[in-house]
Design a protein around this motif. Structure first.
Motif, PDB file in Angstrom:
ATOM      1  N   CYS A 317      44.295  33.345  37.796  1.00  0.00           N
ATOM      2  CA  CYS A 317      43.693  32.569  36.705  1.00  0.00           C
ATOM      3  C   CYS A 317      44.046  31.087  36.803  1.00  0.00           C
ATOM      4  O   CYS A 317      45.139  30.724  37.234  1.00  0.00           O
ATOM      5  CB  CYS A 317      44.156  33.117  35.359  1.00  0.00           C
ATOM      6  N   TYR A 319      43.916  29.236  34.045  1.00  0.00           N
ATOM      7  CA  TYR A 319      44.576  28.957  32.770  1.00  0.00           C
ATOM      8  C   TYR A 319      45.158  30.256  32.252  1.00  0.00           C
ATOM      9  O   TYR A 319      44.535  31.317  32.380  1.00  0.00           O
ATOM     10  CB  TYR A 319      43.557  28.405  31.756  1.00  0.00           C
ATOM     11  N   ALA A 342      40.270  32.174  32.759  1.00  0.00           N
ATOM     12  CA  ALA A 342      41.360  32.137  31.787  1.00  0.00           C
ATOM     13  C   ALA A 342      41.869  33.559  31.563  1.00  0.00           C
ATOM     14  O   ALA A 342      41.081  34.488  31.448  1.00  0.00           O
ATOM     15  CB  ALA A 342      40.856  31.545  30.472  1.00  0.00           C
TER      16      ALA A 342
END
Ligand SMILES: O=C1C[C@@](O)(C(=O)O)C[C@@H](O)[C@@H]1O
Length: 527
Positions: A317, A319, A342
């Motif tokens: 990911c 974030y 994310a």
């Protein structure tokens, strides 16, 4: 698949759902055509080589009698292409010609002998009958270039419809077939492009997004004509294939295994109920990194991660939710509009809110603070699930205690979250105060080892709430014994229902989840 763009809506026609039938007698097969029609199929494939002692002049008129409940494809597959027929080409060609003369809407012939068949026909093919020229690879899926060359070869025979069925050794193989479907859609070449075997499953559903002419399905489980085939009912009712089009967003659960997941039924039902144009699929994958690289186009908007990928997913990911980072495991990935991924952990949200709700339901509590604040919260286990529950409880202000069979791991987790560690032996007599909460975050008690329990019944009396993250069975031995002691219990389905609600909102870009529907589907659905 590096972003194979879906075809423009105007160019699209609905993908037909075709029941592929392998009955042993013509009467039985005719009855199956009617059954397929009743299930909502658009066509039926009659694999006439499966009929015991097949006699074309006796059996074809039965199968092709008018009125017919569905248009049919007559297939008489030779052994060398995975079928049953072992004789010479000519008698087989005669059978296919007879089927055409009796009004079959489609006839299938293998690429290898297509030219020979067309010579044999020498113009006798009725105008209304469409010729499907097919190619099968029962071992693997060739490169895109090789697949496109096959399309050219098939088209060169004069086929009305191209059919290519390959096999998946990994789910990523399917993306090559999607690229071929997109190419054919742009060139207005009608194509049936499918990838067989369990890892090719998504091709049978998503071909509807990429403009496939037709997809095959079985009448019921156990009657598949190719490995990994869905049932007609699942395509239509579970995966809502009629609603799938170029703009449909793709979401799914990545892991191994995944076919058991309740999310498949529940999320698709929930999507349909709110009119969200998305489909939730099983992504059977052993290599998460490769999977995310392959299925990287913007319409693949969200993923639920399960075993064995929850920890690897963290590294995939761009974030990470801060608590998910602390936990070191995520179960939800969302593709943002800028393409970045994310990661979130909805396991801890689900577990903690299930316990909070149970406490709130049994006693009036200040709604502005967590009912877990300052409570003594004992977690059994030190793996991914235990980490999630422990971090979640800590975040709510609980005093967290970790007990684990391997004590060193309990100590390590306790140190990470700022809690205390206990051995399992110490836990048996641990009762420093009343009102303690117990959470099992191990797999002890999970099907098929339903007789297992992480803590003796005698020790359960020390708690006021017992939660079990295990949800198969719904009532584990731990929960049954706790209930027998008069203790409030919270089962793993309560956690699942809540985490699925949160995932739904992530996947749909914030649509309010149909909570009642999700809850009912989770509590009642056996799969
Ligand atoms: O534990 C679960 C349940 C789940 O695996 C499912 O089957 O829906 C999905 C996961 O994201 C979640 O963490």
């Amino acid at each position: 698949m590096a972003a194979a763009a879906a075809p423009a809506p105007a160019a699209r026609r609905g993908t037909l759902v075709c029941a592929s039938l392998m009955a042993r007698s013509s009467r039985e097969m005719a009855a199956e055509v009617a059954a397929a029609a009743a299930l909502g199929a658009d066509a039926a494939e009659l694999q006439v080589g499966c009929i015991n002692g097949f006699q074309p002049r006796r059996d074809l008129p039965v199968l092709l009698a008018q009125p017919r409940p569905l248009p049919v494809i007559v297939t008489y597959r030779p052994k060398w292409e995975g079928g049953q027929y072992e004789g010479e080409d000519e008698p087989r060609f005669e059978v296919l010609l007879l089927a055409m003369e009796l009004g079959a809407e489609y006839v299938d012939i293998e690429l290898k002998v297509a030219d020979k068949f067309l010579n044999f026909l020498s113009g006798r093919k009725p105008e209304a009958c469409k010729l499907i020229v097919s190619f099968h690879n029962y071992e693997y899926t060739p490169s895109v270039d090789e697949l496109l060359s096959l399309v050219d070869q098939i088209q060169a025979t004069g086929a009305d419809i191209v059919k290519i069925a390959t096999s998946a050794t990994e789910i990523d193989d399917v993306s090559r077939m999607f690229q071929v479907l997109v190419h054919c859609q742009a060139k207005q070449v009608p194509i049936i492009g499918l990838v067989m075997k369990e890892r090719g499953f998504i091709s049978q559903v998503l071909c509807a997004k990429y403009g496939g002419y037709l997809t095959f399905a079985s009448l019921e489980k156990g009657k598949e004509s190719a490995p990994g085939q869905p049932t007609v009912a699942d395509l239509i009712n579970k995966y809502n294939i009629r609603q799938i089009g170029p703009d449909t967003k793709v979401i799914g659960i990545i892991g191994n295994p995944v076919s058991h997941s309740k999310s498949l039924t529940v999320q698709n039902k929930a999507f349909r109920s709110v009119g969200f144009n998305g489909v939730f699929l099983p992504f059977l994958s052993d290599d998460l990194v490769k999977f995310l690289k392959t299925f990287s186009s913007p319409e693949y908007v969200g993923f639920s991660c399960t075993m064995p990928h929850k920890e690897t997913a963290v590294r995939c990911c761009d974030y990470l939710d801060p608590i998910a980072r602390d936990i070191g495991a995520i179960n939800t990935i969302v593709r943002r509009p800028d393409g970045k991924l994310a990661g979130y952990n909805t396991d801890y949200t689900g577990a903690i809110s299930a316990i909070e709700d149970a406490i709130r339901a049994s006693q009036p509590i200040d709604p502005t603070t967590s009912p877990l604040a300052r409570r003594l919260f004992v977690v059994i286990g030190a793996g991914g699930a235990a980490k999630a529950v422990a971090y979640g409880a800590k975040e709510k202000g609980a005093r967290v205690v970790i007990a684990n069979r391997t004590f060193a791991r309990a100590q390590e987790l306790a140190r990470l979250i700022g809690g205390t560690a206990l051995t399992m032996a110490e836990l048996e007599s641990y009762h420093p105060e009343d009102g303690m909460i117990l959470a099992n975050a191990t797999s002890v008690g999970m099907y098929p080892n339903v007789n297992g329990t992480p803590l003796s019944k005698e020790a359960l009396g020390n708690y006021s709430i017992v939660f079990d993250a295990v949800f198969v069975p719904k009532e584990t031995r731990l929960l049954r014994e706790a209930a027998e002691c008069g203790i409030k219990v919270v089962n793993g389905l309560e956690m699942l229902a809540r985490l699925v609600v949160v995932q739904f909102e992530f996947f749909t870009g914030g649509m309010p989840a149909p909570q009642r529907l999700i809850r009912d589907a989770i509590m009642t659905n056996t799969q």
